[in-house]
Every structure is written in structure tokens, then in C-alpha cells.
Scaffold this motif. Structure first.
Motif, PDB file in Angstrom:
ATOM      1  N   GLY A 224      61.666  36.485  46.151  1.00 43.40           N
ATOM      2  CA  GLY A 224      61.428  37.772  46.803  1.00 43.40           C
ATOM      3  C   GLY A 224      61.542  38.929  45.836  1.00 43.40           C
ATOM      4  O   GLY A 224      61.865  38.749  44.661  1.00 43.40           O
ATOM      5  N   GLN A 225      61.247  40.120  46.352  1.00 43.60           N
ATOM      6  CA  GLN A 225      61.166  41.300  45.496  1.00 43.60           C
ATOM      7  C   GLN A 225      61.985  42.454  46.038  1.00 43.60           C
ATOM      8  O   GLN A 225      62.120  42.616  47.255  1.00 43.60           O
ATOM      9  N   VAL A 226      62.496  43.259  45.117  1.00 44.76           N
ATOM     10  CA  VAL A 226      63.109  44.532  45.474  1.00 44.76           C
ATOM     11  C   VAL A 226      62.241  45.622  44.858  1.00 44.76           C
ATOM     12  O   VAL A 226      61.990  45.597  43.647  1.00 44.76           O
ATOM     13  N   LEU A 227      61.761  46.546  45.684  1.00 48.52           N
ATOM     14  CA  LEU A 227      60.952  47.640  45.154  1.00 48.52           C
ATOM     15  C   LEU A 227      61.653  48.966  45.392  1.00 48.52           C
ATOM     16  O   LEU A 227      62.100  49.254  46.505  1.00 48.52           O
ATOM     17  N   LEU A 228      61.774  49.745  44.310  1.00 47.48           N
ATOM     18  CA  LEU A 228      62.331  51.093  44.426  1.00 47.48           C
ATOM     19  C   LEU A 228      61.219  52.066  44.073  1.00 47.48           C
ATOM     20  O   LEU A 228      60.646  51.964  42.976  1.00 47.48           O
ATOM     21  N   ARG A 229      60.921  52.973  44.953  1.00 52.51           N
ATOM     22  CA  ARG A 229      59.792  53.895  44.747  1.00 52.51           C
ATOM     23  C   ARG A 229      58.547  53.123  44.311  1.00 52.51           C
ATOM     24  O   ARG A 229      57.906  53.466  43.315  1.00 52.51           O
ATOM     25  N   ASP A 230      58.255  52.030  45.015  1.00 49.49           N
ATOM     26  CA  ASP A 230      57.083  51.187  44.781  1.00 49.49           C
ATOM     27  C   ASP A 230      57.070  50.476  43.432  1.00 49.49           C
ATOM     28  O   ASP A 230      56.061  49.916  43.028  1.00 49.49           O
ATOM     29  N   ARG A 231      58.194  50.513  42.733  1.00 50.65           N
ATOM     30  CA  ARG A 231      58.255  49.824  41.448  1.00 50.65           C
ATOM     31  C   ARG A 231      59.087  48.551  41.638  1.00 50.65           C
ATOM     32  O   ARG A 231      60.171  48.604  42.228  1.00 50.65           O
ATOM     33  N   ASP A 232      58.578  47.434  41.151  1.00 52.54           N
ATOM     34  CA  ASP A 232      59.300  46.175  41.267  1.00 52.54           C
ATOM     35  C   ASP A 232      60.481  46.187  40.295  1.00 52.54           C
ATOM     36  O   ASP A 232      60.296  46.219  39.080  1.00 52.54           O
ATOM     37  N   VAL A 233      61.697  46.182  40.833  1.00 46.84           N
ATOM     38  CA  VAL A 233      62.878  46.233  39.963  1.00 46.84           C
ATOM     39  C   VAL A 233      63.679  44.939  40.050  1.00 46.84           C
ATOM     40  O   VAL A 233      64.807  44.870  39.563  1.00 46.84           O
ATOM     41  N   THR A 234      63.095  43.903  40.661  1.00 47.11           N
ATOM     42  CA  THR A 234      63.834  42.665  40.915  1.00 47.11           C
ATOM     43  C   THR A 234      64.540  42.136  39.666  1.00 47.11           C
ATOM     44  O   THR A 234      65.652  41.644  39.739  1.00 47.11           O
ATOM     45  N   ARG A 235      63.868  42.227  38.515  1.00 46.81           N
ATOM     46  CA  ARG A 235      64.471  41.669  37.292  1.00 46.81           C
ATOM     47  C   ARG A 235      65.113  42.747  36.416  1.00 46.81           C
ATOM     48  O   ARG A 235      65.496  42.474  35.282  1.00 46.81           O
ATOM     49  N   GLU A 236      65.205  43.961  36.931  1.00 49.64           N
ATOM     50  CA  GLU A 236      65.804  45.043  36.134  1.00 49.64           C
ATOM     51  C   GLU A 236      67.327  45.006  36.279  1.00 49.64           C
ATOM     52  O   GLU A 236      67.838  44.736  37.362  1.00 49.64           O
ATOM     53  N   PRO A 237      68.065  45.310  35.201  1.00 47.83           N
ATOM     54  CA  PRO A 237      69.522  45.381  35.321  1.00 47.83           C
ATOM     55  C   PRO A 237      69.936  46.597  36.165  1.00 47.83           C
ATOM     56  O   PRO A 237      69.148  47.538  36.318  1.00 47.83           O
ATOM     57  N   PRO A 238      71.163  46.584  36.705  1.00 45.42           N
ATOM     58  CA  PRO A 238      71.602  47.657  37.608  1.00 45.42           C
ATOM     59  C   PRO A 238      71.439  49.053  37.004  1.00 45.42           C
ATOM     60  O   PRO A 238      71.076  49.993  37.718  1.00 45.42           O
ATOM     61  N   GLU A 239      71.709  49.179  35.682  1.00 40.99           N
ATOM     62  CA  GLU A 239      71.711  50.517  35.076  1.00 40.99           C
ATOM     63  C   GLU A 239      70.327  51.157  35.043  1.00 40.99           C
ATOM     64  O   GLU A 239      70.207  52.354  34.838  1.00 40.99           O
ATOM     65  N   ASN A 240      69.260  50.341  35.262  1.00 39.88           N
ATOM     66  CA  ASN A 240      67.912  50.910  35.256  1.00 39.88           C
ATOM     67  C   ASN A 240      67.401  51.225  36.656  1.00 39.88           C
ATOM     68  O   ASN A 240      66.221  51.470  36.838  1.00 39.88           O
ATOM     69  N   ARG A 241      68.265  51.162  37.658  1.00 32.30           N
ATOM     70  CA  ARG A 241      67.743  51.223  39.028  1.00 32.30           C
ATOM     71  C   ARG A 241      67.961  52.546  39.746  1.00 32.30           C
ATOM     72  O   ARG A 241      67.304  52.830  40.720  1.00 32.30           O
ATOM     73  N   HIS A 242      68.951  53.297  39.325  1.00 31.33           N
ATOM     74  CA  HIS A 242      69.225  54.551  39.996  1.00 31.33           C
ATOM     75  C   HIS A 242      69.591  54.357  41.473  1.00 31.33           C
ATOM     76  O   HIS A 242      69.011  54.972  42.369  1.00 31.33           O
ATOM     77  N   VAL A 243      70.545  53.460  41.676  1.00 36.12           N
ATOM     78  CA  VAL A 243      71.043  53.179  43.017  1.00 36.12           C
ATOM     79  C   VAL A 243      72.535  53.498  43.017  1.00 36.12           C
ATOM     80  O   VAL A 243      73.268  53.035  42.149  1.00 36.12           O
TER      81      VAL A 243
ATOM     82  N   GLU B 151      72.431  61.856  41.731  1.00 39.43           N
ATOM     83  CA  GLU B 151      71.281  61.963  42.644  1.00 39.43           C
ATOM     84  C   GLU B 151      70.433  60.689  42.645  1.00 39.43           C
ATOM     85  O   GLU B 151      69.275  60.693  42.208  1.00 39.43           O
ATOM     86  N   PRO B 152      71.019  59.606  43.155  1.00 40.23           N
ATOM     87  CA  PRO B 152      70.319  58.314  43.143  1.00 40.23           C
ATOM     88  C   PRO B 152      69.156  58.306  44.134  1.00 40.23           C
ATOM     89  O   PRO B 152      69.116  59.115  45.054  1.00 40.23           O
TER      90      PRO B 152
END
Lengths: 370, 272
Positions: free
Chosen positions: A57-76, A150-151
Motif C-alpha cells: 500500500g501507499q501513503v500520499l502526502l499532498r499527492d506525493r508518494d512518501v511510503t518509502r521516505e524516512p520520517p524526517e522528509n515527511r513534514h508530519v 507547521e506540518p
């Protein structure tokens, strides 16, 4: 959509924790992720934050696939149930911590820290260490720390569960105010249905790793899409029935029949169904030991117990078909042992098709909530 | 006021039940104290100063002060990251790695020394390769460092591992979500929070390294460190001959322990 989960599945070893979870959050929404403990809520949060890599499955943040991104690149932004404030940093250092990582100019840093400490009403405590704060103050510093960068999305994972009831209600309102003021898209994770319904624009109910229903609190409460939602959101009486005939829809409950005009179901005649009805929708009328079955929408039963919960009485009844009911009575409840008639509301009975013939007919009425 | 007096009376209430453990503990303490006092009683101040200023003693002190900090540094630089990995992950064979960390602690140092010799002695491939480029791994200060590190490093690894284990992983998760990578999270959060335990481990490692005798004797009998010097002096001159160096060794360890605790603001090693 700010956040979108697409068919998220995760297993720990052989254990399937979440399966095919899909939902999305629109900008500025406050959505509650609601479910009993162990249903996979925290895994969902961890996956969104990037601390758990989903099996599929996928996680998309602002329509960008961040599934394989580390936490520090996610702005959450994340706030957990337990405090994660840094004990070796003061309140203002804690809040500034996330700002430094985002490359905020040093001259703006102080201003931003002050702004967010003011938002949570803790300007006075900026030089204090977390250990010097009360539990509620610590929660507020955590909120400020999570919000200051401001995540895109704020994840609140059972943020109030470790607090006592009064403080919980108070902070719940505080969260609503802060969310309203900052407009941050928020996913509020909780096992407390009251908390979720009071706070959220929309609920996503999770059961056993699946989305069991989603919608506004009122829609889910009044027309639950699944038996789980019916029994988890508010109290529910459950009883099995068989479709006796259609048009008008007639249910056979034990030896009695219920006629529900203007109601339809896709279940065929002879099929077993489960019926849910809310305790406040039931009414009681006394009846003699022999009769009282004149109403086509009532069941006869014996009063098992009466609990005085202050604002009302919870009357537990065992019907002659063997099903248990809880009826709310506002005054002069019947005595235990008395035979009574439970009047069912024709329009407020939710009917679910049974998945199997051995559907567990034990009644699962949640603990009394005031 | 009533609160204070109540807590006092509660304390005295606990005395009877603590009596037996306290008595047993006292016996150990006495056993620790008696040899210490008896040994110190043989000290003559003038004699100590003179003895310590002899060239032989000076060389031994210098060698120890040079090697023990280096060994401690090596053990810390390589051991603390290992401790962090052991505290944060589980993998197949982790138990084996953990056993390996404890191994130098449970084998007699003199056997450990023999093992080091079989690995890096002059006639082994490693030893002869090093000798070929002019580095002597045995009977040299390098040999002393190798022996000390082998014996003393487990202390800092084990203590730091416990320290990292006590840091809630969610504090690291929060740091990651606030925008820091794994390395800066380690530096900003994990390391400062485990500091007390790490410092305690460093002190233990240093104390063990500077007092190391068994493995050092096997790997590098020369040049002499304070413990090997003490052994040589004892063979030649008995107890009284070693009192000055032994006192100096004790003094150095105490000074280091106090200094590190002072700068690290650690209450006591045992509290960790």
C-alpha cells in the motif's frame, strides 16, 4: 487531499495488523481514527509518520508518494500518548527543536517559539524543564512543539488517554480550539468514542485492522454501516431474527413476530439477520405475566436487574426469546422479576445480514456511559 | 509538619525488616574495608614520595597514564555505537553477539592475554605483517593498549547499552518527525539522555584499563605499566616495596573518577 492512504497493509511476521486500509484527509479537517485498543490504529499512525514501513500500500502526502521516505522528509507532526518532551531541554528549546531542523532563521526562531507557546497558553513556562510541568502542561508543550514547524498533517495518537477525566475534557476543548485556529489537518487517534464524536468532523472506525465505517458522528450513530460500528459507537442492543416475509418486512424473533412497514432488506425470506437497536429508542410498558403481545413491534421479557446510574435507570431485560436488552428508563423503573413489554421503534432498528449461521447472539452492550 | 514526622516514622518502621539485609551487607563492607585500612597502615609518607620519583616508577606511571586513556577512548568510540545498535535492534544471532561482548569479562585476563597472543603474536600473520612495517604489536605500548582494550571495553558497552535501552524510543521517533535524520537524532537525543550511563561505563572501563595486569603481562610484559611494575617490585621486595605505586594507582583512579563525575554531574556510578 492532504493525506491519503491507499490499501495499506501491514504484517508483523505472520500477524496481519492492518489490511487494505484506505482513507483520506482533506485540508483543515479534524478526523478521528476510532477503534478498540489493539485494532491497528497505532500501526496506521506509525505508517503515516514513517516509523513503520507498510508491507503493502501507499501513503500520499499532498499527492506525493512518501511510503518509502524516512520520517524526517515527511513534514508530519506527531504527539504520542506518553510524553516525548526532551527532559534535557527547556520548554522553549523543545519547541525550537523542530524549527531548527526546518531551517528557520535564528532571528525568526524566538518569535515563532513565542507565538506557539502563546497559542497553548504557556508563555510563562518557557524556561521551565518538562519535569517541572503538570501533565496537562506537558501535553500542551507537545502540541506546540508538533505545530511550530507547521506540518502538513498533525497526528495525535491517543494524546489524552493518560490523563484523568476532567483534564481530558478540558484539553479536548483546547485541541479543538487550537486546531480551529491553526487550521492544521489533524488525525486524532482514540479508543474513546465519546472523545472522537465530540471532537471530530468525521470518524473513521477501525476494527481488527480494517476500516469498519466512516462518516460524520451522526450518520455513523444513526445508520451504522456495520454491526461493529453499531455496537462500538454508543450502546446497542443486539438480537437475532429470521426474515419471515417481505412487504411488509416481518421479522421472527423467537416465537414473536415484528412487522416493520416501509422497511426493506436485501436478505431473502428465511435468512438469519442481526438487529441492532439503541437503548434510548426502546420503551417499556408493564404487562401481565400472560399476555401483552398485542403490539406487532414489541417483545415480552422479564426484568433481570435495574441499575440507577444517576441521570436514568438502566433496566436489563431478558426477553422470552432469550435475548438480553438494556432499556433506559427516566423514572419509576420496574422491579426485577417483573414481566414487561419492550416496545421496539419500527424505524430505528438496524438490520444486518448474518455472516454465518452461528452468529454469536451474546449481547455485547458497552459499559454504562454517563 | 505532620507529613515530615509521618515519613520519619515510616522510615523507622522499615528498619526491622531491613535489619537482616543490612547486617549481611555490613559484613561485605567490613571485608572490603579491612584490607584497605591494613594496607594503608603500612604507608610511610616520605618513603612513598622517594619511591615514586625513581626513574623506574616514573616510566611505569607515564606508560599507564598514556595507555589507559587511549584504551578507554578506543573502547568508547567503538563500544558506544555498538551499545546503541544492541539496544535498538533485534536480529538473528544477537544473543551470540551479546555473549561475545561479555566474553572478555568472564574469561580470566591472563587467558585473554594468551588468546590475544595467538591472534596477533609476533609469529602470527597479523603480528608479522605489522612487524614488517615496523609496528610491534606485542611488548610495546600498542600491546598494552590492545590488552587493556580487550579486557576493559565490555564495561562501557554493557553500561551504555543499558543507558540507551532506558531512553524511550518514541523520543527518537519524535525527533525524526521533527525533521532530524538518524545521526542527528542520536547526537541530539539518544546520546545526551544516555549520558549518565555512558559516563559511568567510561569510568569503569578506565579503572579496569589502568589496573589491568593479567592480559597486559602476557601481551606486553615490557614496557612496564604500573600494575606490571608492582608485580615485579613485589617479587623482588615484598609488600612494602609496592605500597608507593599501589597508592599512586589508587590515587589516579580516584582523581579520574571524581573528575569525570564532576564534569558529567553523575551522582554515583552505582546509581546508574
Amino acid at each position: 487531499m492532504i493525506l491519503e492512504l491507499d490499501r495499506l497493509t501491514h504484517r508483523y511476521g505472520d500477524e496481519l495488523v492492518i489490511e487494505d486500509v484506505s482513507f483520506g484527509l482533506n485540508k483543515g479537517e479534524l478526523v478521528a481514527l476510532l477503534g478498540p485498543s489493539g485494532c491497528g490504529k497505532t500501526t496506521i499512525v506509525q505508517t503515516i509518520a514513517g516509523h513503520v514501513q507498510p508491507t503493502a500500500g501507499q501513503v500520499l502526502l499532498r499527492d506525493r508518494d512518501v511510503t518509502r521516505e524516512p520520517p524526517e522528509n515527511r513534514h508530519v507532526g506527531v504527539v504520542f500518548q506518553q510524553s516525548t518532551l526532551y527532559p534535557h531541554m527547556t520548554v522553549s528549546k523543545n519547541v525550537a527543536y523542530g524549527l531548527k531542523a526546518r531551517g528557520i532563521e535564528p532571528n525568526q526562531l524566538d518569535e515563532r517559539v513565542s507565538q506557539y507557546l502563546e497559542l497553548v497558553d504557556l508563555s510563562e513556562q518557557r524556561t521551565a524543564y518538562p519535569s517541572e510541568l503538570s501533565g496537562g502542561q506537558q501535553r500542551r508543550v507537545e502540541l506546540a512543539r508538533a505545530l511550530a514547524p507547521e506540518p502538513d498533517v498533525l497526528l495525535l495518537d491517543e494524546p489524552l488517554s493518560a490523563l484523568d477525566r476532567q483534564l481530558r475534557t478540558q484539553l479536548r476543548e483546547e485541541i479543538a480550539r487550537i486546531q480551529n485556529k491553526t487550521g492544521v489537518t489533524t488525525l486524532f487517534v482514540t479508543h474513546d468514542q465519546e472523545e472522537a464524536m465530540a471532537l471530530a468532523d468525521r470518524l473513521i472506525v477501525i476494527n481488527d485492522g480494517h476500516v469498519s465505517g466512516s462518516g460524520t458522528p451522526r450518520t455513523l450513530y444513526e445508520s451504522p454501516p456495520t454491526p461493529f460500528v453499531a455496537s462500538f459507537l454508543g450502546r446497542s442492543n443486539v438480537f437475532p431474527a429470521v426474515i419471515a416475509s417481505q412487504r411488509p418486512l416481518t421479522l421472527r424473533v423467537g416465537h414473536q413476530e415484528l412487522v416493520l412497514p416501509n422497511r426493506e432488506t436485501t436478505a431473502s425470506v428465511g435468512a438469519r439477520v442481526m438487529c441492532h437497536v439503541r437503548p434510548p429508542d426502546l420503551a417499556l410498558s408493564s404487562t401481565g405475566p400472560t399476555g401483552g403481545n398485542d403490539f406487532a413491534h414489541s417483545l415480552t421479557g422479564e426484568v433481570v436487574s435495574v441499575a440507577d446510574v444517576g441521570c436514568r435507570y438502566d433496566v436489563r431485560i431478558k426477553s422470552i426469546s432469550g435475548d438480553a436488552f438494556v432499556v433506559e428508563a427516566s423514572n419509576s423503573p420496574p422491579e426485577p422479576g417483573e414481566m414487561v413489554t419492550v416496545e421496539l421503534p419500527r424505524d430505528q432498528i438496524t438490520i444486518f445480514k448474518s455472516k454465518n449461521q452461528d452468529y454469536d447472539s451474546t449481547i455485547d452492550v458497552p459499559e454504562t456511559e454517563l | 509538619m505532620s507529613l515530615i514526622s509521618r515519613s520519619r516514622s515510616q522510615q523507622s518502621d522499615r528498619l526491622p525488616e531491613l535489619l537482616i539485609p543490612a547486617l549481611l551487607g555490613a559484613l561485605v563492607l567490613i571485608y572490603f574495608a579491612i584490607p584497605f585500612v591494613a594496607f594503608l597502615a603500612r604507608t610511610g609518607a616520605a618513603n612513598t614520595i622517594t619511591e615514586l620519583s625513581t626513574p623506574k616508577a616514573q616510566v611505569a606511571i607515564r606508560n599507564s597514564l598514556l595507555t589507559a586513556p587511549i584504551s578507554t577512548l578506543i573502547a568508547t568510540v567503538f563500544g558506544v555505537p555498538l551499545a546503541y545498535v544492541l539496544a535498538r535492534t533485534s536480529f538473528v544471532g544477537k544473543r551470540f553477539i551479546e555473549a561475545l561482548v561479555i566474553l572478555p569479562l568472564i574469561i580470566p585476563p591472563v587467558v585473554g592475554g594468551a588468546m590475544i597472543l595467538t591472534a596477533i603474536g609476533r609469529f602470527t600473520p597479523i603480528g608479522s605483517a605489522a612487524a614488517a612495517i615496523g609496528i610491534s604489536l606485542t611488548n610495546s605500548l600498542i600491546g598494552v593498549v590492545l590488552a587493556q582494550t580487550f579486557v576493559a571495553a565490555p564495561f562501557v558497552i554493557i553500561t551504555a547499552r543499558a543507558g540507551f535501552g532506558a531512553v524511550d524510543e518514541r523520543l527518537e521517533h519524535a525527533s525524526r518527525s521533527l525533521g532530524y535524520g538518524p545521526l542527528s537524532t542520536f547526537w541530539n537525543v539518544s546520546l545526551p539522555l544516555a549520558r549518565g550511563a555512558i559516563i559511568a561505563g567510561i569510568i569503569l572501563t578506565f579503572a579496569r584499563a589502568i589496573g589491568e595486569f593479567g592480559a597486559t603481562m602476557m601481551v606486553a610484559y615490557n614496557p612496564r605499566t604500573m600494575p606490571t611494575r608492582i608485580w615485579v617490585d613485589f617479587i623482588a621486595g615484598g609488600i612494602d616495596a609496592i605500597v608507593p605505586l599501589a597508592l599512586a594507582l589508587l590515587g589516579i583512579t580516584l582523581v579520574v573518577l571524581t573528575a569525570v563525575q564532576w564534569f558529567g554531574r553523575v551522582p554515583t556510578v552505582i546509581d546508574q
